[in-house]
Design an enzyme around this catalytic site. Sequence first.
Site, PDB file in Angstrom:
ATOM      1  N   HIS A  59      40.476 -12.932  67.871  1.00 10.99           N
ATOM      2  CA  HIS A  59      40.319 -14.385  67.815  1.00 10.99           C
ATOM      3  C   HIS A  59      39.387 -14.915  68.906  1.00 10.99           C
ATOM      4  CE1 HIS A  59      43.204 -14.789  64.644  1.00 10.99           C
ATOM      5  NE2 HIS A  59      44.185 -14.256  65.356  1.00 10.99           N
ATOM      6  N   ASP A 105      52.158 -15.879  65.203  1.00 13.68           N
ATOM      7  CA  ASP A 105      52.221 -15.365  63.835  1.00 13.68           C
ATOM      8  C   ASP A 105      53.639 -14.949  63.460  1.00 13.68           C
ATOM      9  OD1 ASP A 105      49.584 -15.579  62.746  1.00 13.68           O
ATOM     10  OD2 ASP A 105      48.936 -13.987  64.094  1.00 13.68           O
ATOM     11  N   GLU A 149      53.813  -8.772  64.524  1.00  8.37           N
ATOM     12  CA  GLU A 149      53.572 -10.191  64.257  1.00  8.37           C
ATOM     13  C   GLU A 149      53.783 -10.554  62.792  1.00  8.37           C
ATOM     14  OE1 GLU A 149      49.494 -11.018  65.292  1.00  8.37           O
ATOM     15  OE2 GLU A 149      48.841  -9.024  64.682  1.00  8.37           O
TER      16      GLU A 149
END
Length: 260
Positions: free
Chosen positions: A44, A171, A145
């Site tokens: 990310h 998540d 996650e």
Amino acid sequence: MSEQRSAELARAPRVGAWATLDSPVATEQIARTGFDYVCVDGQHGLLGYDAQVRALLAVAAGGATPWARVSTNSAAEIGRVLDAGARGVIVPLIDTADEARAAAEAARYPTSGGCRSYGPMRLGPHFGATPEETDASVTVLAMIETASGLAELEAILDVDGIDGVYVGPYDLSLALGARVPFEDEILPRLDAELDRVAAACRERGKIAGVHCADGEQAARRIEQGFTMVTAATDVASLRADMQAQLGAATGAQLEASRAY
């Protein structure tokens, strides 16, 4: 990773930071603050491979242990960040023991039962005299996650070459049924699952890692039994401090927003 080093990492809590920006100077300064590790985020974060290389160099220059999160469970990508100087790799979205095994093998050379290609472009402390010595200094964490990953937690931890897990609570909270990360209704269940993760790692002498929004949350996770906690993210810390300084200058109460 050697059993002795794995046990050491599993026992003593490590506190780290997260680098998402393409700024080697900022990353180096973060590493100089005293964090045990700084993880360069290739999933990310706003960094391509060239920027990840620069960031890993900056982390090492600042005196922290360089880690990298790859964008996917790819043998090529895992090998590249290790070649660039990462000492540890965090692999996202691991759902099964087979996926965890693939990540572990990607990080080790054939002499240790892996499939990593030999290319020591950056000779240094992250490369040993032999491939086996190099493998002994590599740490691999599988991210927990998803609902599938949580269900397979124990099987993932039992994979040879997986040194522990790293929880992505944002998540994971969505996977547990929250409409937005950390929705109030889901927090008791999320906390119970985090207890389970910490206990499973402790029983196996493996690393229990978790991403945290800030230092206060990191301290709570250490009390909960986690041994690798990320306490700050560059972009969130930058935004929060800028808002705080603006508020101090203007007398305004500004609500800090955090991406992590």
